[in-house]
Write an enzyme that holds these catalytic residues in place. Structure first.
Site, short mmCIF file in Angstrom:
data_model
loop_
_atom_site.label_atom_id
_atom_site.label_comp_id
_atom_site.label_asym_id
_atom_site.label_seq_id
_atom_site.Cartn_x
_atom_site.Cartn_y
_atom_site.Cartn_z
N GLY A 77 0.83 -1.20 0.00
CA GLY A 77 0.00 0.00 0.00
C GLY A 77 0.86 1.25 0.00
O GLY A 77 2.06 1.21 0.29
N CYS A 78 0.23 2.36 -0.32
CA CYS A 78 0.98 3.61 -0.45
C CYS A 78 1.47 4.11 0.91
O CYS A 78 2.66 4.43 1.07
CB CYS A 78 0.13 4.67 -1.14
SG CYS A 78 -1.53 4.86 -0.47
N TYR A 79 0.59 4.19 1.91
CA TYR A 79 1.03 4.64 3.23
C TYR A 79 2.10 3.70 3.81
O TYR A 79 3.11 4.17 4.32
CB TYR A 79 -0.16 4.75 4.18
CG TYR A 79 -1.09 5.91 3.95
CD1 TYR A 79 -0.64 7.23 4.02
CD2 TYR A 79 -2.44 5.71 3.70
CE1 TYR A 79 -1.51 8.30 3.84
CE2 TYR A 79 -3.31 6.78 3.52
CZ TYR A 79 -2.85 8.07 3.58
OH TYR A 79 -3.70 9.12 3.42
N THR A 82 4.28 1.92 2.31
CA THR A 82 5.56 2.17 1.65
C THR A 82 6.24 3.41 2.24
O THR A 82 7.43 3.40 2.52
CB THR A 82 5.35 2.36 0.13
OG1 THR A 82 4.84 1.14 -0.40
CG2 THR A 82 6.64 2.73 -0.58
N SER A 83 5.44 4.45 2.46
CA SER A 83 6.03 5.70 2.96
C SER A 83 6.52 5.56 4.40
O SER A 83 7.38 6.33 4.84
CB SER A 83 4.99 6.83 2.88
OG SER A 83 4.09 6.78 3.97
#
Lengths: 321, 321, 321, 321
Positions: free
Chosen positions: D130-132, D134-135
């Protein structure tokens, strides 16, 4: 002092909510009902405070309101206008169903308040003008009245509007991700229906000038800027004089020296305008720039301005100018 | 393979940085130097990666570059163009100092690449066009060439640009807080200097049509949309045919059916355009809509396109289309 | 009824203009003078109508005002506060020169109105709180008062502000082209000076909890959202109860169920807040979300709220809530 | 050279379109098919040029692709992953159906490429993160690996995302008019499902630290900034050293001195991060700031990075870094 009860049919869209917020803060009006079938039973917080609970349109007693604002979708409004009239209420219709050039408008005043004040005052039903026509016709009226528009020329109306003009509708092309950092024309080729409205009212004002109209979609929430190019019969010594004279004493028309900007008119019920002579053209040409808040002077604000007149109140009551 | 060294004078503005970024990723060019007196010694990260360190303009050896881009402020560019020429470099000047209609432009090709390709190829110095003129002249050229513009009529060019067109300058009116949710015209009354450039090149193309031009400031970072209204000598059966024919095979001109939007052209070196006939007008009228990225096809991209030609490289080398 | 004359020193910034606009529409105040050395003689239009003409600070008679707002740059305000006091005026200082934790604040009430109402009412000089501290301390005070914050834990204050918080200053990093579509932290590592202010006032309230604070810059014009994580001494049955009790009857504190958003507070003098228990943590943890308009409850609005108290007026006079 | 055919199921959303655009420009891949039931037959223009025509998912021959990207809605992806596998294709699944902490993930590598490179290389199926997560996980992994996170403390992950993270769905709360000039939290109280994913992978990395996560919605189209506060076992002499060592040589991880901003990572497949020590805290605390493009390193870019590895290509092929 007793307040006057008013109602709003179709209150969940941008214009309807703006109306509810204006009525909520109005010193002489109270909100008898606000309907929104899709959100019946929901309570929302209004922009500057206060709340409103939506009812189903079929569930309200129309006779409870002395005046009803219809902010229903175009095409479905006419039926409810008739019911509201039958219930004895006076009506300000924000749809285009009864607007000049758009349908059944016989004898129904076109509520561009400053230009039709006396008709509005006594009318049982007023057709509230469209946002683009308001931004264009207020600048054009003084030129028409003075015979300044060259009859063989073409008036070009180039407008740009914030997204609230398209309504609170779940369209992919109105998502933030699609509108931010973007700009585009739409309704091109003279195809936008507001052009009929402009042409019909310009004709009623006595103009036979040719009008062309091209709207654009801005990445802003609210506001319309119209840039209007007008071929003149003769050069003007003072390009602002026709506007200053025509609208002398008007509280909601601002004729100014500087170019108007959207942020000067947002949340205000005004048309702000200026004019410039075009340099280096064969025949004299004027450019008029007008800015409005499409939800205020372009919709809910002007509707309330009309309602104030119809109810014998101060025309400016409850209106931020 | 050896790369060709090129330099950028005035590299710290929006156009200069865009050029550095394009050169950084270019397969056949290398950046010999990038100057910015106000930021000498500073190293910045380029938009899509890579870094560049600015030098003072007086500190670089101009003869180290085979070709120099001058992106200096208008008025100060001409002197450095002369020095760069004296040092033996070929030059693409992004300022208006040598542009047609703006000053000393004798024999210096106006680098609207698709319209002046052969002159550009062999020129020691090319004047890179302004952003607004690029967005207007690419649409107008096919109409001029076919004699389609009614000579007694007026062409109205109505443009809106993102803020990067005003440069990376610390002006209060360009702050985020002043531009967001706003829209306004500027340079009105035919006062913007790009109008001279448009008129001069349109005349060079053979047009005697009257041009009017009004720019607007959009709350977006980059991109120009021009809405151009053209009175025609006769109606067109196929409104796109003149553009499709004129630009057949061009890799950086997109003639399309749908209305162009800014986001379709951002970060790309293209002019994207379409046309519509205006309904209900006395004489035939065409509206052309063109979109460009003002920093790409409107500045750095077209500058590189010209440089590619001048250096005998593929015209599209290093350019996102 | 006579109005009370008030003055604004440093009126050309965002907070100063907001103050002028509020005073312009205030039922009981009149604007005796508004100063801005850099714009002396300039007349500007206020956001919701009306105009103001700036004078030089040295040119006004301070004794003409019963109360003076100082919205001068931090560091230069203290001197003018002293002059205004010497001229017999009461003062609300919007700079941090006299704020708790920031300098000479002995006996000067910290004007977080709801928490220091009685001190403010009678004070000759009030230090108006910073925007971030207002957004954080209003949520924290009820928890401190009830001993709910675990003393060994850390309170994390994570805030995001619109650009007007940085003032109307011509900085490249505040240009629209640099802020749009962007987001970044600043003042990191507990380095922002507002943290001292928060720590000092929390201590005055009786808290010894550790505070950490990280601000961020939003691509919006106005508004602050603070997300505050608080380790609790014990779980709460009703996470909103402490806030509802503490601020019962307050007209400018909105304790709500839904998560607050910036648009619900813009142009309003309120703190809107809610709270949520964090699921799945070892010890009980609360998250409080507060939204304010940094120019209203975070600056000019609260300054006027304090001035109303000092002048014996209704605390809410002239304030949109 | 022959290109390798790949397919995209669910290509009409933001991540799917981004994937099509990346594949279109990829030197070694070709697009065998792109499906979108709701838009079957439609042809769209890709962001940097090129077009793609959507087919119905039932109409394509899955065996025509050597590798298939599934960008279908969460919950419906698993079935198509199984079909694609049965047809002999390798699969990168962008949904959360097979992600760690979210469902059936046994033996399926979690494709945070830099941390699971060897497992990805040989896997028939990879669950794209997921994007979050990964961050957050890229910054946390080096601290976990070095035992730097104080086990009794809490890691606070405070993130803000652009609207494309919510997908290309016609929701009223994602309209431009609702998002512009706004900011709000959502998924509060540790309720966002990406927290499970973070916790599960952090545990797999060997961490038993407590994680809290609060996402926010930014008025930007794309990008995530995460501000992560970490209690340390001991102070760090060089706060960047753990990250520089851990990611030495990585082309898609940028460990930098300055605070990362969204615009530095938009349209790039990178995680850009830095760290700061928190001043004045009782125990040592580190703050890490990471920026990604949620559609690139947070979705389509990382999916392609994984696919490159699986297909034996250069990991960076076709990826802007």
């Amino acid at each position: 002092m007793h307040t006057i009860p008013v109602g709003v049919l179709g209150a969940s869209g941008y214009a309807g909510r703006e109306l509810c917020a204006l009525i909520y803060r109005h010193p002489a009006l109270s909100l008898a009902f606000a309907t929104a079938n899709s959100q019946r039973g929901e309570t929302i917080t209004l922009p500057l405070g206060g709340t409103v609970t939506f009812q189903a349109t079929d569930d309200v007693r129309l006779q409870d309101a002395a005046l009803i604002f219809t902010a229903l979708p175009h095409g479905t409004s006419a039926e409810w206008v008739a019911r509201a009239r039958a219930a004895g209420a006076r009506v300000v219709d924000l749809s285009h169903d009864h607007r000049i050039g758009n349908g059944a408008s016989d004898g129904i005043p076109y509520g561009l308040t400053e230009l039709r004040r006396e008709q509005v005052r006594h009318a049982p039903l007023v057709a509230n003008p469209g946002c683009y026509p308001t931004s264009a016709l207020v600048p054009l009226a003084p030129l028409v009245a003075r015979g300044l528009i060259a009859p063989e020329g073409t008036v070009h109306i180039h407008s740009a509007s914030g997204v609230s003009g398209a309504g609170l509708t779940a369209r992919l092309d109105l998502l933030f991700g699609e509108v931010t950092e973007n700009f585009r024309a739409y309704g091109t080729g003279n195809a936008h229906r507001h052009l009929n409205e402009m042409r019909a009212f310009a004709a009623e004002l006595g103009s036979d000038a040719e009008l062309c109209f091209t709207p654009h979609l801005l990445p802003v929430a609210r506001g319309i800027l119209s840039t209007i190019t007008v071929p003149l019969t003769a050069p003007l010594d003072d390009v602002l004089a026709p506007f200053r004279e025509h609208y002398a004493g008007e509280r909601f028309i601002e004729v100014v020296d500087a170019l108007p900007e959207l942020r000067q008119v947002q949340h205000r019920n005004v048309v702000r305008l200026t004019a410039r002579a075009m340099a280096g053209t064969r025949r004299p040409m004027l450019q008029v720039f007008s800015a409005i808040d499409n939800l205020m002077k372009g919709a809910a604000g002007q509707a309330l301005q009309n309602a104030n007149l119809m109810l014998g109140l101060d025309e400016a009551a409850g209106l931020p100018a």
